[in-house]
Design an enzyme around this catalytic site. Structure first.
Site, PDB file in Angstrom:
ATOM      1  N   ASP A   1      42.269  38.286  45.267  1.00 53.82           N
ATOM      2  CA  ASP A   1      42.662  39.560  44.668  1.00 53.82           C
ATOM      3  C   ASP A   1      42.462  39.709  43.222  1.00 53.82           C
ATOM      4  OD1 ASP A   1      43.848  40.884  46.989  1.00 53.82           O
ATOM      5  OD2 ASP A   1      45.899  41.093  46.031  1.00 53.82           O
TER       6      ASP A   1
ATOM      7  N   ASP B   1      40.031  32.794  43.019  1.00 53.37           N
ATOM      8  CA  ASP B   1      41.218  33.637  43.552  1.00 53.37           C
ATOM      9  C   ASP B   1      40.596  34.478  44.383  1.00 53.37           C
ATOM     10  OD1 ASP B   1      43.739  34.865  43.517  1.00 53.37           O
ATOM     11  OD2 ASP B   1      42.800  36.122  42.037  1.00 53.37           O
TER      12      ASP B   1
ATOM     13  N   ASP C   1      45.016  23.333  34.317  1.00 55.16           N
ATOM     14  CA  ASP C   1      45.048  22.177  34.874  1.00 55.16           C
ATOM     15  C   ASP C   1      43.710  21.376  34.272  1.00 55.16           C
ATOM     16  OD1 ASP C   1      44.471  19.910  37.058  1.00 55.16           O
ATOM     17  OD2 ASP C   1      46.407  20.267  37.362  1.00 55.16           O
TER      18      ASP C   1
END
EC number: 5.4.2.8
Length: 249
Positions: free
Chosen positions: A14, A12, A223
């Site tokens: 941020d 990711d 996932d």
């Protein structure tokens, strides 16, 4: 030096590679450049490619093996465009107009301490909604995040939109400090995984800060293709996990 086989680290942006809406530090850039000689690296961000470039640098598409903007709806591999997807084709202009009109009316009636501008940002693969407005200052951004934690401005708005527009098949994801993303079901960060061939990548590590239910890292962190997900609190935290994984003797 040969790369760790059949392995990729996905990040990711941020709160993971940078502080929220800040630029990557030279130290983190150097660390990732060194890591890139050991293992393949990929970035998956909810923001559009221009915002990702603002944070990671203009040349970032060449500094990672994969770069996925807007959750992978705009994808790059080794610096070249890989694939694109378009929310306009999926929803149609009439549905988009109804949705945005409702959002703007809702925000107009919303009583919060301050409002600025750019409440709705239409992107290639999603609609980003900010009750305070995206062009607020960094201090205003941080103050809204605290206010939102107490008063549940974003979660409440999301629940209302879910009920009002349930027929559109949309998914809502709260990320960052001031906004949330809206996109067709399945167009969350797991979307990027379709661009990583299963026969090549047997081990996928994911690093993100919003891995809680409703956060924009939750779906990908859980996932089945993700070997292990790391919930981080800062770029320093990310670096520490990576050092344990790849530099521990």
């Amino acid at each position: 030096m040969s790369l760790v086989p059949n392995t990729i680290c996905l990040f990711d942006v941020d709160g993971t590679l940078t502080k929220p809406r800040n630029v990557i530090t030279p130290e983190m850039k150097d660390f990732l450049a060194g890591l890139r000689t050991k293992v393949e690296l990929g970035v998956v961000g909810g923001s559009d490619i221009n915002k990702i470039k603002e944070q990671l640098g203009e040349n970032c598409i060449n500094e990672f093996h994969y770069l996925f903007a807007e959750n992978g709806l705009l994808s790059f591999k080794d610096g070249s465009l890989l694939a694109t997807q378009d929310i306009k084709k999926f929803l149609g202009e009439e549905n988009i107009k109804k949705f945005i009109n409702f959002v703007l009316h809702y925000i107009a009636d919303l009583d919060i301490p301050i409002k600025r501008g750019t409440f709705v940002e239409f992107r290639n693969g999603m609609i980003n909604i900010s009750p305070i407005g995206r062009n607020c200052s960094q201090q205003e951004r941080e103050e809204f995040e605290k206010y939102d934690l107490e008063h549940k401005i974003r979660p409440t708005m999301v629940s209302i939109l879910k009920e009002k527009f349930q027929s559109l098949g949309l998914q809502y994801s709260i990320g960052g400090q001031i906004s949330f993303d809206v996109f067709p079901i399945g167009w969350d960060k797991t979307y990027c995984l379709r661009h990583l061939p299963e026969d090549k990548y047997k081990t996928i590590y994911f690093f993100g800060d919003k891995t809680f239910v409703g956060g924009n890292d939750y779906e990908i962190a859980n996932d089945p293709r993700i070997t292990k997900s790391f919930t981080v609190t800062s770029p320093t935290d990310t670096k520490n996990f990576l050092s344990e994984l790849f530099y521990k003797q």
